[in-house]
Motif scaffolding. Sequence first.
Motif, PDB file in Angstrom:
ATOM      1  N   ASN A  10       0.818  -1.209   0.000  1.00 21.63           N
ATOM      2  CA  ASN A  10       0.000   0.000   0.000  1.00 21.63           C
ATOM      3  C   ASN A  10       0.862   1.273   0.000  1.00 21.63           C
ATOM      4  OD1 ASN A  10      -1.811   1.951   2.205  1.00 21.63           O
ATOM      5  ND2 ASN A  10      -2.746   1.259   0.302  1.00 21.63           N
ATOM      6  N   ILE A  11       2.184   1.133   0.184  1.00 19.67           N
ATOM      7  CA  ILE A  11       3.084   2.278   0.268  1.00 19.67           C
ATOM      8  C   ILE A  11       3.770   2.505  -1.072  1.00 19.67           C
ATOM      9  CG2 ILE A  11       5.116   3.239   1.413  1.00 19.67           C
ATOM     10  CD1 ILE A  11       2.736   2.950   3.218  1.00 19.67           C
ATOM     11  N   PRO A  12       3.708   3.709  -1.630  1.00 18.89           N
ATOM     12  CA  PRO A  12       4.443   3.992  -2.865  1.00 18.89           C
ATOM     13  C   PRO A  12       5.942   3.749  -2.685  1.00 18.89           C
ATOM     14  CG  PRO A  12       2.859   5.737  -2.417  1.00 18.89           C
ATOM     15  CD  PRO A  12       2.882   4.861  -1.199  1.00 18.89           C
ATOM     16  N   GLU A  13       6.553   3.150  -3.698  1.00 23.00           N
ATOM     17  CA  GLU A  13       7.970   2.808  -3.616  1.00 23.00           C
ATOM     18  C   GLU A  13       8.841   4.043  -3.398  1.00 23.00           C
ATOM     19  OE1 GLU A  13      11.483   0.711  -3.517  1.00 23.00           O
ATOM     20  OE2 GLU A  13       9.407  -0.006  -3.333  1.00 23.00           O
ATOM     21  N   VAL A  14       8.467   5.166  -4.000  1.00 21.17           N
ATOM     22  CA  VAL A  14       9.279   6.372  -3.851  1.00 21.17           C
ATOM     23  C   VAL A  14       9.321   6.822  -2.393  1.00 21.17           C
ATOM     24  CG1 VAL A  14       7.383   7.968  -4.323  1.00 21.17           C
ATOM     25  CG2 VAL A  14       9.734   8.663  -4.803  1.00 21.17           C
ATOM     26  N   LEU A  15       8.248   6.587  -1.634  1.00 20.19           N
ATOM     27  CA  LEU A  15       8.220   6.961  -0.228  1.00 20.19           C
ATOM     28  C   LEU A  15       9.149   6.066   0.589  1.00 20.19           C
ATOM     29  CD1 LEU A  15       6.892   8.946   1.707  1.00 20.19           C
ATOM     30  CD2 LEU A  15       5.029   7.321   2.031  1.00 20.19           C
ATOM     31  N   ARG A  16       9.185   4.772   0.254  1.00 24.06           N
ATOM     32  CA  ARG A  16      10.103   3.864   0.937  1.00 24.06           C
ATOM     33  C   ARG A  16      11.554   4.251   0.665  1.00 24.06           C
ATOM     34  NH1 ARG A  16       6.125  -0.444  -0.053  1.00 24.06           N
ATOM     35  NH2 ARG A  16       6.999  -0.842  -2.106  1.00 24.06           N
ATOM     36  N   ARG A  17      11.842   4.619  -0.585  1.00 28.56           N
ATOM     37  CA  ARG A  17      13.225   4.975  -0.938  1.00 28.56           C
ATOM     38  C   ARG A  17      13.664   6.257  -0.245  1.00 28.56           C
ATOM     39  NH1 ARG A  17      14.347   3.207  -7.235  1.00 28.56           N
ATOM     40  NH2 ARG A  17      13.440   1.117  -7.064  1.00 28.56           N
ATOM     41  N   LEU A  18      12.738   7.201  -0.126  1.00 30.97           N
ATOM     42  CA  LEU A  18      13.054   8.439   0.580  1.00 30.97           C
ATOM     43  C   LEU A  18      13.330   8.151   2.051  1.00 30.97           C
ATOM     44  CD1 LEU A  18      13.333  11.507   0.533  1.00 30.97           C
ATOM     45  CD2 LEU A  18      10.860  11.672   0.877  1.00 30.97           C
ATOM     46  N   ALA A  19      12.514   7.279   2.649  1.00 34.91           N
ATOM     47  CA  ALA A  19      12.727   6.912   4.046  1.00 34.91           C
ATOM     48  C   ALA A  19      14.082   6.233   4.235  1.00 34.91           C
ATOM     49  CB  ALA A  19      11.601   5.988   4.518  1.00 34.91           C
ATOM     50  N   GLN A  25      11.748   5.548   8.931  1.00 37.20           N
ATOM     51  CA  GLN A  25      10.721   4.532   8.730  1.00 37.20           C
ATOM     52  C   GLN A  25       9.422   5.182   8.262  1.00 37.20           C
ATOM     53  OE1 GLN A  25      10.720   1.138   9.306  1.00 37.20           O
ATOM     54  NE2 GLN A  25      12.869   1.013   9.900  1.00 37.20           N
ATOM     55  N   VAL A  26       8.659   4.445   7.449  1.00 33.39           N
ATOM     56  CA  VAL A  26       7.300   4.837   7.110  1.00 33.39           C
ATOM     57  C   VAL A  26       6.373   4.196   8.142  1.00 33.39           C
ATOM     58  CG1 VAL A  26       5.464   4.762   5.379  1.00 33.39           C
ATOM     59  CG2 VAL A  26       7.847   4.985   4.656  1.00 33.39           C
ATOM     60  N   ILE A  27       5.636   5.020   8.864  1.00 42.24           N
ATOM     61  CA  ILE A  27       4.748   4.538   9.922  1.00 42.24           C
ATOM     62  C   ILE A  27       3.326   4.960   9.584  1.00 42.24           C
ATOM     63  CG2 ILE A  27       4.198   4.632  12.385  1.00 42.24           C
ATOM     64  CD1 ILE A  27       7.134   5.297  12.900  1.00 42.24           C
ATOM     65  N   ASP A  28       2.440   3.967   9.456  1.00 38.58           N
ATOM     66  CA  ASP A  28       1.048   4.247   9.074  1.00 38.58           C
ATOM     67  C   ASP A  28       0.983   5.124   7.824  1.00 38.58           C
ATOM     68  OD1 ASP A  28      -0.111   2.705  11.038  1.00 38.58           O
ATOM     69  OD2 ASP A  28      -0.295   4.351  12.468  1.00 38.58           O
ATOM     70  N   ASN A  29       1.742   4.722   6.803  1.00 39.47           N
ATOM     71  CA  ASN A  29       1.743   5.388   5.488  1.00 39.47           C
ATOM     72  C   ASN A  29       2.360   6.795   5.521  1.00 39.47           C
ATOM     73  OD1 ASN A  29      -0.689   3.400   5.385  1.00 39.47           O
ATOM     74  ND2 ASN A  29      -0.197   3.825   3.245  1.00 39.47           N
ATOM     75  N   ARG A  30       3.044   7.139   6.587  1.00 37.88           N
ATOM     76  CA  ARG A  30       3.567   8.501   6.750  1.00 37.88           C
ATOM     77  C   ARG A  30       5.050   8.470   7.112  1.00 37.88           C
ATOM     78  NH1 ARG A  30       0.965  13.703   9.143  1.00 37.88           N
ATOM     79  NH2 ARG A  30       2.702  14.811  10.109  1.00 37.88           N
ATOM     80  N   LEU A  31       5.800   9.311   6.416  1.00 39.38           N
ATOM     81  CA  LEU A  31       7.208   9.519   6.742  1.00 39.38           C
ATOM     82  C   LEU A  31       7.358  10.916   7.316  1.00 39.38           C
ATOM     83  CD1 LEU A  31      10.312   9.030   6.610  1.00 39.38           C
ATOM     84  CD2 LEU A  31      10.208   9.889   4.244  1.00 39.38           C
ATOM     85  N   ASN A  32       7.753  11.000   8.581  1.00 38.62           N
ATOM     86  CA  ASN A  32       8.082  12.281   9.185  1.00 38.62           C
ATOM     87  C   ASN A  32       9.546  12.591   8.888  1.00 38.62           C
ATOM     88  OD1 ASN A  32       5.568  12.988  10.468  1.00 38.62           O
ATOM     89  ND2 ASN A  32       5.965  11.335  11.934  1.00 38.62           N
ATOM     90  N   ILE A  33       9.815  13.752   8.312  1.00 37.56           N
ATOM     91  CA  ILE A  33      11.170  14.104   7.910  1.00 37.56           C
ATOM     92  C   ILE A  33      12.036  14.258   9.162  1.00 37.56           C
ATOM     93  CG2 ILE A  33      12.608  15.764   6.675  1.00 37.56           C
ATOM     94  CD1 ILE A  33      10.610  14.236   4.890  1.00 37.56           C
ATOM     95  N   TYR A  45      -0.167   6.506  -0.606  1.00 38.61           N
ATOM     96  CA  TYR A  45      -1.044   5.340  -0.690  1.00 38.61           C
ATOM     97  C   TYR A  45      -1.061   4.799  -2.110  1.00 38.61           C
ATOM     98  CZ  TYR A  45      -2.957   7.216   3.688  1.00 38.61           C
ATOM     99  OH  TYR A  45      -3.106   7.701   4.962  1.00 38.61           O
ATOM    100  N   ASN A  46      -1.041   3.474  -2.245  1.00 39.75           N
ATOM    101  CA  ASN A  46      -1.336   2.769  -3.490  1.00 39.75           C
ATOM    102  C   ASN A  46      -2.622   1.974  -3.279  1.00 39.75           C
ATOM    103  OD1 ASN A  46       0.836   3.516  -5.102  1.00 39.75           O
ATOM    104  ND2 ASN A  46       2.119   1.831  -4.408  1.00 39.75           N
ATOM    105  N   TRP A  47      -3.588   2.160  -4.151  1.00 39.36           N
ATOM    106  CA  TRP A  47      -4.805   1.352  -4.085  1.00 39.36           C
ATOM    107  C   TRP A  47      -4.860   0.496  -5.343  1.00 39.36           C
ATOM    108  CZ3 TRP A  47      -5.335   6.727  -2.888  1.00 39.36           C
ATOM    109  CH2 TRP A  47      -5.458   6.998  -1.521  1.00 39.36           C
ATOM    110  N   ASP A  48      -4.480  -0.763  -5.195  1.00 35.20           N
ATOM    111  CA  ASP A  48      -4.367  -1.685  -6.330  1.00 35.20           C
ATOM    112  C   ASP A  48      -3.459  -1.032  -7.385  1.00 35.20           C
ATOM    113  OD1 ASP A  48      -6.032  -3.537  -5.069  1.00 35.20           O
ATOM    114  OD2 ASP A  48      -7.820  -2.492  -5.776  1.00 35.20           O
ATOM    115  N   SER A  49      -3.810  -1.182  -8.650  1.00 37.21           N
ATOM    116  CA  SER A  49      -2.960  -0.606  -9.701  1.00 37.21           C
ATOM    117  C   SER A  49      -3.630   0.578 -10.389  1.00 37.21           C
ATOM    118  CB  SER A  49      -2.658  -1.675 -10.760  1.00 37.21           C
ATOM    119  OG  SER A  49      -3.864  -2.146 -11.346  1.00 37.21           O
ATOM    120  N   HIS A  50      -4.802   1.001  -9.870  1.00 36.28           N
ATOM    121  CA  HIS A  50      -5.562   2.006 -10.610  1.00 36.28           C
ATOM    122  C   HIS A  50      -5.573   3.383  -9.958  1.00 36.28           C
ATOM    123  CE1 HIS A  50      -8.611   0.002  -7.959  1.00 36.28           C
ATOM    124  NE2 HIS A  50      -8.846   1.260  -7.648  1.00 36.28           N
ATOM    125  N   LEU A  51      -5.077   3.501  -8.719  1.00 40.91           N
ATOM    126  CA  LEU A  51      -5.152   4.792  -8.033  1.00 40.91           C
ATOM    127  C   LEU A  51      -4.040   4.881  -6.999  1.00 40.91           C
ATOM    128  CD1 LEU A  51      -6.889   7.405  -7.590  1.00 40.91           C
ATOM    129  CD2 LEU A  51      -8.110   6.124  -5.805  1.00 40.91           C
TER     130      LEU A  51
END
Length: 323
Positions: A10-19, A25-33, A45-51
């Motif tokens: 459910n987490i966009p890959e770009v957010l994981r890479r930034l973390a 860490q990404v916690i509950d879909n959120r990265l605090n800088i 958020y990723n919702w399946d492949s359409h949104l």
Amino acid sequence: MVHLNNKSPNIPEVLRRLAAQMNSQVIDNRLNIPEAYGQGFCTGYNWDSHLRMLILNYSLKRDMLIENADIDISGKMLLFKLQQVFPPPGSTPDLSSHFTPPSFLIATRKVATDVFLPVHTHTGTINIEIDTAYLSDRLKSSGHSRIIQRLLENEEPLIFEEMIFPELLPVIKEVTDHQHSDPFRSYFMQLKAEELVCRLLSVLENRTAAELQRLHQSDIQIIYQIRHQLTLHLDQPPNLSELAINAGMSVSKLKSLFRQIFGKPIYAYYNTLRIQEAARLLRARRLSVSEVGYALGFSNLSHFSRLFEQHIGLKPKKYAMQQ
């Protein structure tokens, strides 16, 4: 409950890479800088492949470059981007600060995008990407305007931009302020992402546009440079002949492409910029109405007052008193 979900689909890959680059860490879909890198947050958020959606509100101590692994290589997605929706932390509007109005753009993926996501010193955007087949199925109508039809076809470079309208602000606030715990947060955000897409498309549906011209990437860059020039010189009415020379195109082509992208003729757009900047300065309550009017190139304050009331619904003095 706190969820460490760096590896969640459910987490966009770009957010994981930034973390990862920030050793965080990404916690509950959120990265605090982390404080060592700046301040603010990113939520995704990723919702399946359409949104999918990214909410970016941060200021960094230095620029970074993160490879955007979520970029839509297949070209099936439409981009909805709400810009300048978060003011820079601690910023106070004055005449020395550069004004860029809150706006949204809608673009097909035929408009070239970089495979790297630049991370600037301050970013305040909401990015939503939606699959055109999924969107077409949701709309289920053949009666849409030619603009909407061409967007859904997603077969050519198209980009449209509009200033954010007041009715959109409560929805944006709901998205940026929502703090419900899982599983309701993700569901709520998905509903709000789709609501934003619907509201933004409804604005384009109401555009009265001539036949759309095919856009080249160089044309898009030039038109945005022209728009940037307008924001830098709000006290000086645009000279179309000079702008056309700077753009390297005819006046008629410049006028046509500018209106196609921004939905207004150049001079009308310029006046809207001036009034939006006037409202921003009056909200800060550091300048008088006459100081704001003269600073923005109005030699006739009665004309300034009439134009302000046409755009905002109040005369500038009354608007300033209500802030």
